[in-house]
Design a protein around this motif. Sequence first.
Motif, PDB file in Angstrom:
ATOM      1  N   ALA A 174       0.823  -1.207   0.000  1.00 25.78           N
ATOM      2  CA  ALA A 174       0.000   0.000   0.000  1.00 25.78           C
ATOM      3  C   ALA A 174       0.860   1.261   0.000  1.00 25.78           C
ATOM      4  O   ALA A 174       0.534   2.249  -0.664  1.00 25.78           O
ATOM      5  CB  ALA A 174      -0.939  -0.006   1.205  1.00 25.78           C
ATOM      6  N   ALA A 175       1.967   1.230   0.738  1.00 24.43           N
ATOM      7  CA  ALA A 175       2.876   2.378   0.752  1.00 24.43           C
ATOM      8  C   ALA A 175       3.486   2.605  -0.623  1.00 24.43           C
ATOM      9  O   ALA A 175       3.559   3.743  -1.124  1.00 24.43           O
ATOM     10  CB  ALA A 175       3.977   2.167   1.790  1.00 24.43           C
ATOM     11  N   THR A 176       3.929   1.528  -1.271  1.00 23.39           N
ATOM     12  CA  THR A 176       4.517   1.630  -2.602  1.00 23.39           C
ATOM     13  C   THR A 176       3.477   2.069  -3.625  1.00 23.39           C
ATOM     14  O   THR A 176       3.738   2.946  -4.466  1.00 23.39           O
ATOM     15  CB  THR A 176       5.139   0.280  -3.008  1.00 23.39           C
ATOM     16  OG1 THR A 176       6.254   0.018  -2.144  1.00 23.39           O
ATOM     17  CG2 THR A 176       5.599   0.287  -4.445  1.00 23.39           C
ATOM     18  N   ASN A 177       2.279   1.507  -3.556  1.00 19.49           N
ATOM     19  CA  ASN A 177       1.233   1.867  -4.507  1.00 19.49           C
ATOM     20  C   ASN A 177       0.778   3.313  -4.333  1.00 19.49           C
ATOM     21  O   ASN A 177       0.424   3.980  -5.313  1.00 19.49           O
ATOM     22  CB  ASN A 177       0.050   0.908  -4.371  1.00 19.49           C
ATOM     23  CG  ASN A 177       0.368  -0.476  -4.894  1.00 19.49           C
ATOM     24  OD1 ASN A 177       1.162  -0.625  -5.823  1.00 19.49           O
ATOM     25  ND2 ASN A 177      -0.232  -1.500  -4.302  1.00 19.49           N
ATOM     26  N   SER A 178       0.781   3.800  -3.098  1.00 17.13           N
ATOM     27  CA  SER A 178       0.440   5.208  -2.862  1.00 17.13           C
ATOM     28  C   SER A 178       1.437   6.123  -3.540  1.00 17.13           C
ATOM     29  O   SER A 178       1.062   7.118  -4.185  1.00 17.13           O
ATOM     30  CB  SER A 178       0.397   5.498  -1.357  1.00 17.13           C
ATOM     31  OG  SER A 178      -0.663   4.812  -0.731  1.00 17.13           O
ATOM     32  N   ARG A 179       2.716   5.792  -3.432  1.00 19.80           N
ATOM     33  CA  ARG A 179       3.741   6.604  -4.079  1.00 19.80           C
ATOM     34  C   ARG A 179       3.606   6.533  -5.602  1.00 19.80           C
ATOM     35  O   ARG A 179       3.755   7.548  -6.292  1.00 19.80           O
ATOM     36  CB  ARG A 179       5.123   6.136  -3.635  1.00 19.80           C
ATOM     37  CG  ARG A 179       6.283   6.929  -4.227  1.00 19.80           C
ATOM     38  CD  ARG A 179       6.339   8.371  -3.732  1.00 19.80           C
ATOM     39  NE  ARG A 179       6.461   8.449  -2.300  1.00 19.80           N
ATOM     40  CZ  ARG A 179       7.621   8.362  -1.643  1.00 19.80           C
ATOM     41  NH1 ARG A 179       8.755   8.186  -2.308  1.00 19.80           N
ATOM     42  NH2 ARG A 179       7.650   8.450  -0.320  1.00 19.80           N
ATOM     43  N   LEU A 180       3.345   5.346  -6.121  1.00 20.89           N
ATOM     44  CA  LEU A 180       3.173   5.199  -7.562  1.00 20.89           C
ATOM     45  C   LEU A 180       2.012   6.040  -8.079  1.00 20.89           C
ATOM     46  O   LEU A 180       2.071   6.583  -9.189  1.00 20.89           O
ATOM     47  CB  LEU A 180       2.935   3.726  -7.910  1.00 20.89           C
ATOM     48  CG  LEU A 180       4.164   2.818  -7.920  1.00 20.89           C
ATOM     49  CD1 LEU A 180       3.750   1.350  -7.911  1.00 20.89           C
ATOM     50  CD2 LEU A 180       5.029   3.122  -9.139  1.00 20.89           C
ATOM     51  N   ALA A 181       0.949   6.152  -7.273  1.00 24.14           N
ATOM     52  CA  ALA A 181      -0.224   6.926  -7.681  1.00 24.14           C
ATOM     53  C   ALA A 181      -0.045   8.421  -7.448  1.00 24.14           C
ATOM     54  O   ALA A 181      -0.882   9.218  -7.892  1.00 24.14           O
ATOM     55  CB  ALA A 181      -1.459   6.429  -6.933  1.00 24.14           C
ATOM     56  N   GLY A 182       1.013   8.800  -6.740  1.00 25.33           N
ATOM     57  CA  GLY A 182       1.275  10.208  -6.499  1.00 25.33           C
ATOM     58  C   GLY A 182       0.344  10.859  -5.499  1.00 25.33           C
ATOM     59  O   GLY A 182       0.155  12.080  -5.522  1.00 25.33           O
ATOM     60  N   VAL A 183      -0.233  10.058  -4.589  1.00 21.15           N
ATOM     61  CA  VAL A 183      -1.108  10.627  -3.560  1.00 21.15           C
ATOM     62  C   VAL A 183      -0.307  10.844  -2.281  1.00 21.15           C
ATOM     63  O   VAL A 183       0.682  10.159  -2.030  1.00 21.15           O
ATOM     64  CB  VAL A 183      -2.330   9.731  -3.289  1.00 21.15           C
ATOM     65  CG1 VAL A 183      -3.181   9.606  -4.542  1.00 21.15           C
ATOM     66  CG2 VAL A 183      -1.913   8.350  -2.792  1.00 21.15           C
ATOM     67  N   HIS A 184      -0.760  11.788  -1.458  1.00 24.84           N
ATOM     68  CA  HIS A 184       0.032  12.181  -0.292  1.00 24.84           C
ATOM     69  C   HIS A 184      -0.710  12.031   1.035  1.00 24.84           C
ATOM     70  O   HIS A 184      -0.090  12.104   2.094  1.00 24.84           O
ATOM     71  CB  HIS A 184       0.500  13.629  -0.450  1.00 24.84           C
ATOM     72  CG  HIS A 184       1.278  13.875  -1.709  1.00 24.84           C
ATOM     73  ND1 HIS A 184       2.561  13.427  -1.886  1.00 24.84           N
ATOM     74  CD2 HIS A 184       0.921  14.488  -2.867  1.00 24.84           C
ATOM     75  CE1 HIS A 184       2.996  13.776  -3.088  1.00 24.84           C
ATOM     76  NE2 HIS A 184       2.018  14.407  -3.710  1.00 24.84           N
ATOM     77  N   GLY A 185      -2.026  11.804   0.993  1.00 25.23           N
ATOM     78  CA  GLY A 185      -2.780  11.772   2.239  1.00 25.23           C
ATOM     79  C   GLY A 185      -2.914  10.409   2.872  1.00 25.23           C
ATOM     80  O   GLY A 185      -3.466  10.287   3.962  1.00 25.23           O
ATOM     81  N   THR A 186      -2.411   9.367   2.226  1.00 26.18           N
ATOM     82  CA  THR A 186      -2.576   8.015   2.750  1.00 26.18           C
ATOM     83  C   THR A 186      -1.499   7.697   3.798  1.00 26.18           C
ATOM     84  O   THR A 186      -0.335   8.053   3.629  1.00 26.18           O
ATOM     85  CB  THR A 186      -2.496   6.971   1.624  1.00 26.18           C
ATOM     86  OG1 THR A 186      -1.275   7.145   0.908  1.00 26.18           O
ATOM     87  CG2 THR A 186      -3.676   7.118   0.666  1.00 26.18           C
TER      88      THR A 186
END
Length: 316
Positions: A174-186
């Motif tokens: 989930a941490a890696t996928n959040s970075r890939l998606a460019g989101v910052h609030g997760t």
Amino acid sequence: MTGRPDPNPALIALVERLRALGYSFTTVTPATHARVNARPQAARARNLRDVFGWSRPFAEDLLPADLFAAMHAAGVLVRDGDAWRSAIRVSSLDGELFVHSAYPPSTTDVVFFGPDTTRFVAAVVDHLAHRAAPVRRAVDIGCGSGAAGIAIAKRAPDAEIALVDINDAALAAAATNSRLAGVHGTVPRRSDLLADVAGAFDLVVSNPPFMLDRAGRTYRDGGGTYGEGLSLAVVEAARTRLAPGGSLVLFTGSAIVDGADPFRRAATAACEAAGLGWTYRELDPDAYGEELDAPAYAEAERIALVVLTVTRGAPR
């Protein structure tokens, strides 16, 4: 795992390289995956989708040298006789690429991703489109790959979104996928349901395991009589933690017995006892029919995929 898991830079570089190559893949159910991979022509990978989607063995010279090196750097190369396999799959959803577990999903710490992920995210996105109040604080219970929480973050960029799971492999993904998606609030963090996160939430979403799994795999075994145990636990946890105007979107499966839906009866009774509003709909009346052959489902006539939406009224 303590603290917030860090994204994997080498894995991010690998997936970005796949994105640049135009890679996309829609992940199917394990049953469909097994059928397709059993075809004679599917014995060895012939392209990127075979390697990173279908989890087929491949020869080193199938891939560009820099991509093979990126797999090595990310630690996702697995020897398979005279060939190699990828230790991950990469799937497309909502305009993003998501890292999750390779096929077959046989271990207890599998990071699940499949057609139900697509249905779950669609239900969450639909709810957000019709929700009047802004989402400032949300949580994805049993986040897995983080797909639903990331979908919320893309549409509510100022929100704080907890991605909670008891599976450390899921939190890392989930941490890696959040970075890939460019989101910052997760914020991925370890928690059993909501036990280790504080406060109230404007939005709670969850797609918990809902099968009875003889192997007891965490990602799949919902417990209870027909697999509904964890889904009911999510309702119980969420109903005391919804902020005024807050809502729960629960995507799950329910075994129908003699025309009745025991999960619906128990879940909606809990909501009404707490003074919460609810809606309930079947997305698919007949899914996972192969499970009905198992002794645990001897009394069930079908397994339906359902969405329960629970709301707490705003203060007057």
